[in-house]
Scaffold this motif. Sequence first.
Motif, PDB file in Angstrom:
ATOM      1  N   GLN A 251       0.860  -1.190   0.000  1.00 45.67           N
ATOM      2  CA  GLN A 251       0.000   0.000   0.000  1.00 45.67           C
ATOM      3  C   GLN A 251       0.895   1.238   0.000  1.00 45.67           C
ATOM      4  O   GLN A 251       0.931   2.009   0.951  1.00 45.67           O
ATOM      5  N   GLN A 253       2.479   4.697  -0.311  1.00 50.54           N
ATOM      6  CA  GLN A 253       1.987   6.073  -0.200  1.00 50.54           C
ATOM      7  C   GLN A 253       3.138   7.074  -0.182  1.00 50.54           C
ATOM      8  O   GLN A 253       2.995   8.169   0.349  1.00 50.54           O
ATOM      9  N   THR A 264      -3.243  -8.949   6.295  1.00 49.25           N
ATOM     10  CA  THR A 264      -3.740  -7.636   6.689  1.00 49.25           C
ATOM     11  C   THR A 264      -4.505  -7.706   8.003  1.00 49.25           C
ATOM     12  O   THR A 264      -4.657  -6.691   8.691  1.00 49.25           O
ATOM     13  N   ALA A 269      -4.685  -0.766  13.067  1.00 52.33           N
ATOM     14  CA  ALA A 269      -5.714  -0.059  12.301  1.00 52.33           C
ATOM     15  C   ALA A 269      -5.130   1.163  11.608  1.00 52.33           C
ATOM     16  O   ALA A 269      -4.324   1.906  12.179  1.00 52.33           O
ATOM     17  N   GLY A 270      -5.533   1.359  10.355  1.00 55.58           N
ATOM     18  CA  GLY A 270      -5.154   2.553   9.615  1.00 55.58           C
ATOM     19  C   GLY A 270      -3.710   2.625   9.202  1.00 55.58           C
ATOM     20  O   GLY A 270      -3.178   3.716   8.976  1.00 55.58           O
ATOM     21  N   THR A 271      -3.038   1.472   9.081  1.00 55.23           N
ATOM     22  CA  THR A 271      -1.628   1.470   8.698  1.00 55.23           C
ATOM     23  C   THR A 271      -1.449   0.928   7.286  1.00 55.23           C
ATOM     24  O   THR A 271      -2.331   0.264   6.737  1.00 55.23           O
ATOM     25  N   ASN A 272      -0.289   1.240   6.700  1.00 55.10           N
ATOM     26  CA  ASN A 272       0.011   0.808   5.338  1.00 55.10           C
ATOM     27  C   ASN A 272       0.756  -0.523   5.369  1.00 55.10           C
ATOM     28  O   ASN A 272       1.765  -0.669   6.049  1.00 55.10           O
ATOM     29  N   TRP A 273       0.261  -1.482   4.583  1.00 58.84           N
ATOM     30  CA  TRP A 273       0.721  -2.868   4.637  1.00 58.84           C
ATOM     31  C   TRP A 273       1.959  -3.088   3.778  1.00 58.84           C
ATOM     32  O   TRP A 273       2.086  -2.563   2.669  1.00 58.84           O
TER      33      TRP A 273
END
Length: 333
Positions: A251, A253, A264, A269-273
């Motif tokens: 993911q 960014q 996953t 929560a809300g983190t980039n994998w």
Amino acid sequence: MVALTGCGGVPAHVGLRRRRTTASHQQAVTPSSAGDRVAAAALPSGARLSEGLSFRGRLSATSRLGYAVQCGVYPGSGYLATVDLSLPGKTDNLTIQLPMYNGPGAYRVASPSGLATNVAAVRLGAFGSASAGSVAVSPGGRGGTLQLYFGPANARTHGGQEVVSGQWTCAPPGVGYRPSGSTAASTSYQDLTVSGALAGHLGTAEVPGQDLLAGAPNCGVFRTSSGIHFNLAMVVVLEGHHYIMNVQLQQYQGAGQYYPAFTTASLPAGTNWATGEVVRDSASTTPGEIPSSIWAAVGGDFRLDPGLASGLMAIRFMNRTGASFVITGGWSC
């Protein structure tokens, strides 16, 4: 740094870690009807595999070309082989999982309840999960034969099933990485400490001129049908053996913090994998044999600095026996 966690479940993505060693074929699929030919779908650039799979039913064709996605024995999932197949006008994804892998031999689909070994779970994107049939794995673990039935079991006698049979391959037959010594390979400087089942200090790593992961750069951003990713791949030496270390930001960014995990479901929560693995890639005693132990990233964090050529990592890697090690420190490529 986020807590280093354990692993479980089937990985959503664990890429095949092998150099591109085989050439592209010009024609991948030949429909059975010469008067109604459909062009074979293009595959991504990368390792091309020779397939010999015959489709009979709603789709009538022979797939002769595949794209390597993954091929090996992974923690939490057993043996996994995933191949993108070129079919008339499209590509489709074939995944073979052998949860209780016992080496080369025959594995059955839809085995009787209670049979814990020699079971195969096979999925083909267009047709779902196989309802019956068998998969054979050849010595070396990089391919074999199969006879599979997709669709309701009672539809077999009425022609309502798709039958897929023939030879499959999930990895090129290379004998593994050896130090190239060529000017095409560059040396990158690291400050990484390894502790646990593998131990040592990594001060340098080799970044070969050729891609270590089919279809992705050794250090850079690339795009696939699932989005934009960043890939870090290099060859390191631990305890006298060469290993390919690979971390991929699924993911992506841009510069920032990412969290390597096996699935996953284990992410904060809300983190980039991100995913990662360490694979011993020296010449094997049996040419073409898949690694018996692949170390997969199961927790930690990974920082990508601006400039996209350096950062920090603290990643725990685990194999299917439950053994693990942690790599911490600064990296560069």
